[in-house]
Design an enzyme around this catalytic site. Structure first.
Site, PDB file in Angstrom:
ATOM      1  N   ASP A   1     -12.233   2.963  -1.054  1.00 10.78           N
ATOM      2  CA  ASP A   1     -11.556   1.901  -0.285  1.00 10.78           C
ATOM      3  C   ASP A   1      -9.883   2.228  -0.206  1.00 10.78           C
ATOM      4  O   ASP A   1      -9.385   2.887  -1.029  1.00 10.78           O
ATOM      5  CB  ASP A   1     -11.610   0.563  -0.761  1.00 10.78           C
ATOM      6  CG  ASP A   1     -12.933   0.011  -0.533  1.00 10.78           C
ATOM      7  OD1 ASP A   1     -14.082   0.697  -0.291  1.00 10.78           O
ATOM      8  OD2 ASP A   1     -13.202  -1.186  -0.931  1.00 10.78           O
TER       9      ASP A   1
ATOM     10  N   HIS B   1     -11.255   3.907  -5.395  1.00 18.09           N
ATOM     11  CA  HIS B   1     -10.165   3.587  -4.105  1.00 18.09           C
ATOM     12  C   HIS B   1      -9.496   5.011  -4.204  1.00 18.09           C
ATOM     13  O   HIS B   1      -8.955   5.686  -5.372  1.00 18.09           O
ATOM     14  CB  HIS B   1      -9.150   2.791  -4.553  1.00 18.09           C
ATOM     15  CG  HIS B   1      -9.674   1.258  -4.793  1.00 18.09           C
ATOM     16  ND1 HIS B   1     -10.323   0.862  -5.923  1.00 18.09           N
ATOM     17  CD2 HIS B   1      -9.727   0.236  -3.902  1.00 18.09           C
ATOM     18  CE1 HIS B   1     -10.575  -0.359  -5.500  1.00 18.09           C
ATOM     19  NE2 HIS B   1     -10.193  -0.748  -4.435  1.00 18.09           N
TER      20      HIS B   1
END
Ligand code: ZN
Length: 269
Positions: free
Chosen positions: A70, A216
């Site tokens: 993400d 991430h």
């Protein structure tokens, strides 16, 4: 606004103004030249959600997991991650922030060119559960649009920032945009910066058939964790597939258009 944005916008405006059949005149250096209009068509709407509203993992016997990253694209960490994924021939899903796509379109091109999937992680990364429907739709739509205009493909799943979305909002997005909410079953908590070895260990321990692993691609230690994570998960017998592949969907977005690099950076059908 970068040159790329301007050119992309020109293409998009061409689609709206010219209906896709006329020619578009573009100034190039000293002399103006006319190039065939190959504008991006308007952003399509997804028309089927495969009946998925929201999920945290996929019920499957297939020995595969979905690595998801993400908050990118990030100018340095995402390319490093792509290098690693390519080395292992592992496919992943990138839940991108629309504003970051606008800043780093070339990285989105690379993500798509190398066989990964792109998902929608909103335009500004807000807490969606605090927003009304028009704002939620705007966050999703703007990111759908920039991804479409950048790579000619459309995300078919979304992930809410912070995992913050109400059931009512997920249903609304499934109903109105045919875009299901994808949460996760394995949380590396890499944003707390626990160190690469702990991130890798959490990924390996959490791996099971149908797992959706959250990390991430904006953190260096996360990227450095990926070789050990991939090797550990592969040693347990799992493949690395995108979210759509894990769900058994054939592809993640309309791909009728191909990016052509060149003076005008047009899109060609
Ligand atoms: Zn996020």
């Amino acid at each position: 606004m970068t040159d790329f944005d301007r050119r992309t916008l020109l293409s998009g405006l061409g689609a709206l103004c010219l209906g896709g059949t006329a020619s578009l005149s573009i100034s190039s250096r000293a002399d103006a030249q006319t190039v065939p209009a190959v504008p991006m068509p308007p952003v399509p709407r997804l028309t089927h959600s495969h009946d998925v509203v929201s999920l945290t993992e996929v019920r499957t016997n297939r020995p595969a997991v979905a690595l998801t990253f993400d908050d990118g694209p990030h100018p340095t960490h995402t390319p490093m991650l792509l290098d690693i994924l390519a080395r292992y021939n592992a496919k992943a899903t990138f839940y991108v922030i629309g504003q970051m796509v606008r800043r780093y379109p070339e990285i989105l091109h690379r993500i798509v060119a190398e066989g990964h999937e792109v998902g929608n992680h909103t335009w500004t990364h807000p807490t969606l559960s605090r927003l009304g429907n028009p704002s939620v739709l705007s966050e999703i739509d703007r990111t759908q649009e920039i991804v479409w205009r950048t790579v000619g493909a459309l995300p078919v799943t979304m992930r809410p920032p912070y995992g913050a979305i109400t059931g009512r909002q997920s249903h609304m997005l499934a109903d109105q945009r045919s875009i299901p909410t994808i949460m996760w079953s394995v949380d590396t908590q890499d944003w707390r910066r626990p160190g690469s070895s702990i991130v890798a260990d959490r990924m390996v321990r959490g791996a099971r058939a149908g797992a959706v692993i959250l990390a991430h691609d904006i953190h260096g230690p996360t990227v450095r964790a990926i070789p050990a994570a991939i090797e550990g998960i592969a040693a347990r017998g799992f493949d690395f597939v995108t979210v759509s592949q894990l769900l058994g969907w054939r592809r993640w977005g309309p791909r009728g258009l191909r990016y052509v690099s060149g003076p005008a950076n047009e899109y060609r059908g």
